[in-house]
Design a protein around this motif. Structure first.
Motif, PDB file in Angstrom:
ATOM      1  N   TRP A  68       0.897  -1.418   0.078  1.00 47.61           N
ATOM      2  CA  TRP A  68      -0.139   0.010  -0.029  1.00 47.61           C
ATOM      3  C   TRP A  68       1.090   1.588  -0.053  1.00 47.61           C
ATOM      4  O   TRP A  68       0.889   2.469  -0.875  1.00 47.61           O
ATOM      5  N   ALA A  69       1.981   0.945   0.149  1.00 46.49           N
ATOM      6  CA  ALA A  69       2.729   2.746   0.928  1.00 46.49           C
ATOM      7  C   ALA A  69       3.086   2.909  -0.069  1.00 46.49           C
ATOM      8  O   ALA A  69       3.674   3.507  -1.046  1.00 46.49           O
ATOM      9  N   ALA A  70       3.875   1.389  -0.917  1.00 44.55           N
ATOM     10  CA  ALA A  70       4.640   1.495  -1.724  1.00 44.55           C
ATOM     11  C   ALA A  70       4.111   2.054  -2.901  1.00 44.55           C
ATOM     12  O   ALA A  70       4.296   3.096  -4.026  1.00 44.55           O
ATOM     13  N   GLU A  71       2.390   1.787  -3.061  1.00 44.90           N
ATOM     14  CA  GLU A  71       2.017   2.560  -4.412  1.00 44.90           C
ATOM     15  C   GLU A  71       1.666   3.592  -4.059  1.00 44.90           C
ATOM     16  O   GLU A  71       1.268   4.975  -4.874  1.00 44.90           O
ATOM     17  N   PHE A 112       6.162   0.516  -7.992  1.00 47.31           N
ATOM     18  CA  PHE A 112       5.054  -0.659  -8.201  1.00 47.31           C
ATOM     19  C   PHE A 112       6.135  -1.967  -8.860  1.00 47.31           C
ATOM     20  O   PHE A 112       7.487  -1.806  -9.278  1.00 47.31           O
ATOM     21  N   GLY A 113       5.840  -3.268  -9.065  1.00 41.55           N
ATOM     22  CA  GLY A 113       6.046  -4.515  -9.359  1.00 41.55           C
ATOM     23  C   GLY A 113       7.402  -4.536  -8.502  1.00 41.55           C
ATOM     24  O   GLY A 113       6.745  -4.710  -7.906  1.00 41.55           O
ATOM     25  N   SER A 121       7.619  -4.858  -4.659  1.00 45.14           N
ATOM     26  CA  SER A 121       7.483  -6.284  -3.340  1.00 45.14           C
ATOM     27  C   SER A 121       8.320  -6.216  -2.250  1.00 45.14           C
ATOM     28  O   SER A 121       8.559  -5.957  -1.076  1.00 45.14           O
ATOM     29  N   ASP A 122       9.724  -5.464  -3.306  1.00 43.10           N
ATOM     30  CA  ASP A 122      11.352  -5.362  -2.211  1.00 43.10           C
ATOM     31  C   ASP A 122      10.678  -4.251  -1.702  1.00 43.10           C
ATOM     32  O   ASP A 122      11.494  -4.492  -0.233  1.00 43.10           O
TER      33      ASP A 122
END
Length: 116
Positions: A41-44, A49-50, A54-55
């Motif tokens: 959620w925070a990454a978005e 992305f992508g 995940s990392d």
């Protein structure tokens, strides 16, 4: 009769311990899953992305392990939001943590293998 009762009591204790262990594993997995979902959620929000998302989610799981009670996740996400000029809303973070814990629990309960 005493030997049978002793055996049943020991068997019950072992079964109880197994369930306690299973519950602890489930609880651990729920919190780790919630941290990963929170990381995605925070990454978005910071436009990651992508595979990089995940990392990034893994770093949130690690932050949760570093400081229990969600404090590690909060600090990491708040810092990363600031670095990316994204406003950090404490209420939104708390609500998202709560929502994602329910989602994590639901996902884990739907899985067949509780140790996966």
């Amino acid at each position: 009769m005493g030997l049978l009762m002793s055996y049943l009591t020991e068997d019950a204790k072992l079964l109880e311990k197994k369930y306690q262990d299973d519950d602890m594993r489930k609880l651990y997995r729920m919190h780790a899953r919630r941290a990963r979902l929170l990381g995605l959620w925070a990454a978005e929000k910071i436009f990651i992305f992508g595979e990089k998302a995940s990392d990034y989610a893994v770093t949130i799981v690690m932050a949760d392990h570093a400081e229990p009670g969600g404090e590690g996740m909060r600090k990491k996400i708040e810092y990363d939001f600031k670095q990316n000029n994204i406003a950090f809303d404490e209420n939104e973070f708390v609500q998202k943590c709560s929502d994602l814990l329910f989602k994590a629990e639901s996902e884990i309960l739907q899985e067949n293998d509780v140790y996966a």
